[in-house]
Design an enzyme around this catalytic site. Sequence first.
Site, PDB file in Angstrom:
ATOM      1  N   LYS A  26       0.824  -1.225   0.000  1.00 26.47           N
ATOM      2  CA  LYS A  26       0.000   0.000   0.000  1.00 26.47           C
ATOM      3  C   LYS A  26       0.853   1.268   0.000  1.00 26.47           C
ATOM      4  CE  LYS A  26      -3.624  -0.446  -0.367  1.00 26.47           C
ATOM      5  NZ  LYS A  26      -4.358  -0.773  -1.613  1.00 26.47           N
ATOM      6  N   GLY A  27       2.063   1.139  -0.541  1.00 22.32           N
ATOM      7  CA  GLY A  27       2.913   2.322  -0.630  1.00 22.32           C
ATOM      8  C   GLY A  27       2.926   2.926  -2.022  1.00 22.32           C
ATOM      9  N   GLY A  28       2.506   2.135  -3.028  1.00 23.09           N
ATOM     10  CA  GLY A  28       2.517   2.595  -4.411  1.00 23.09           C
ATOM     11  C   GLY A  28       3.358   1.695  -5.301  1.00 23.09           C
TER      12      GLY A  28
ATOM     13  N   ARG B 168       2.508  -1.054  -7.003  1.00 22.46           N
ATOM     14  CA  ARG B 168       1.849  -1.412  -8.260  1.00 22.46           C
ATOM     15  C   ARG B 168       1.943  -0.266  -9.258  1.00 22.46           C
ATOM     16  NH1 ARG B 168       1.267  -5.210 -11.518  1.00 22.46           N
ATOM     17  NH2 ARG B 168       0.934  -6.516  -9.665  1.00 22.46           N
TER      18      ARG B 168
ATOM     19  N   LYS C  89      -7.196   0.872  -6.349  1.00 18.64           N
ATOM     20  CA  LYS C  89      -6.249   1.972  -6.181  1.00 18.64           C
ATOM     21  C   LYS C  89      -7.020   3.286  -6.111  1.00 18.64           C
ATOM     22  CE  LYS C  89      -3.220  -1.224  -6.680  1.00 18.64           C
ATOM     23  NZ  LYS C  89      -2.555  -1.806  -5.504  1.00 18.64           N
TER      24      LYS C  89
ATOM     25  N   THR D 158     -11.465   5.081  -1.313  1.00 23.84           N
ATOM     26  CA  THR D 158     -11.717   5.928  -0.153  1.00 23.84           C
ATOM     27  C   THR D 158     -11.437   5.163   1.132  1.00 23.84           C
ATOM     28  OG1 THR D 158     -13.446   7.116  -1.365  1.00 23.84           O
ATOM     29  CG2 THR D 158     -13.446   7.321   1.037  1.00 23.84           C
ATOM     30  N   HIS D 159     -10.633   5.765   2.009  1.00 23.39           N
ATOM     31  CA  HIS D 159     -10.257   5.103   3.252  1.00 23.39           C
ATOM     32  C   HIS D 159     -11.404   5.114   4.265  1.00 23.39           C
ATOM     33  CE1 HIS D 159      -5.670   5.951   2.535  1.00 23.39           C
ATOM     34  NE2 HIS D 159      -6.210   5.134   1.659  1.00 23.39           N
TER      35      HIS D 159
END
Length: 362
Positions: A119-121, A123, A325, A328-329
Amino acid sequence: MAGSRGAPPEHWRLAPRLVGMLWLGVACASLLCLLRCCGSEGTQSFGLSRAEAPLGEGQYGGTEAMGDADGRMMVRRRRRRKKRSAGDGEDADADGSAEEKDWRAARRLPHALIIGVKKGGTRALLEFLRLHPDVRALGSEPHFFDRHYARGLTWYRSMMPKALDGQIVMEKTPRYFVAAETPARVHAMSRDVKLIVVVRDPVTRAISDYTQIASKTPGIASFESLAFKNRSLGLVDSLWSPLYIGLYAQHLERWLAYFPLSQIHFVNGERLISDPAFELGRVQDFLGLERIITDKHFYFNKTKGFPCLKKAEGSAEPHCLGKTKGRTHVCVEPEVIRSLRLFYHPHNLRFYQMTGMDFEWK
């Protein structure tokens, strides 16, 4: 008179010699004929196997098993035949070049790894890098060094895309960064491999991680309840996976025991979203690539709040990352966010010192 009767005539003494010479001549003629026949068939068979067998086929796998000179000669012959049959030398030459490149391509172990973080980017970075003609990247996550190591390097190599000499082969598996056993295993494969880590604010990353988990796990407990061992005392559960991953300094320390800092490149996950061309430029420099991927390749999708590609790899159509990607959190209580920022603060400062970079996380 008696003496003349006992002596045999002269032609009877010559008969045995003539018969022997005749048989010897027949035997020699037969042997010569046999040798000529066998030699003709062998030559014809050899000529067929080399001249008529199609490229890439045969008992030993075609040109891959031939010598370099023989293989190149066959490629050139096929290219000349294509030119003559097509009537358009330019197009035929392009086809031949493609065939020659395909023949020279091989599966190799990766030269670079995107090792984290989830979940850092990662991909987004991988998809953006695949635009570069000198990058050959595996799309899926092989999880070799953390889950499938027992399968061996031969299996791992077979997973990689084919690449030409000079192209960089790479894959990404974000769990590598936090798995304790992976640094030693990667080092055993190659001490020269280049490592890329995409990091972002550990609190934001943890909430994004939980959001993804919650989307797949109906009825999961709230973020607030899982983040603390004892909320009333403010005891954070640092072993809970979404929070544990954000202890970047702790994980980096294990990698530095095997690799120098010069072989590890850190991508700012926040800036990868706000200015992808800038971060891609730094990554291309780190990998020793020409800066081909620039701001002309991106546009910002306001709906997703995420950069997208104007043209995807091998396509003329725009491409945005999947629906997971830019999701919404979940809402997290502000008090919990403040507690987590206090918890991460000393860990972040140590990470800044280790990397020589200030990521300006709150």
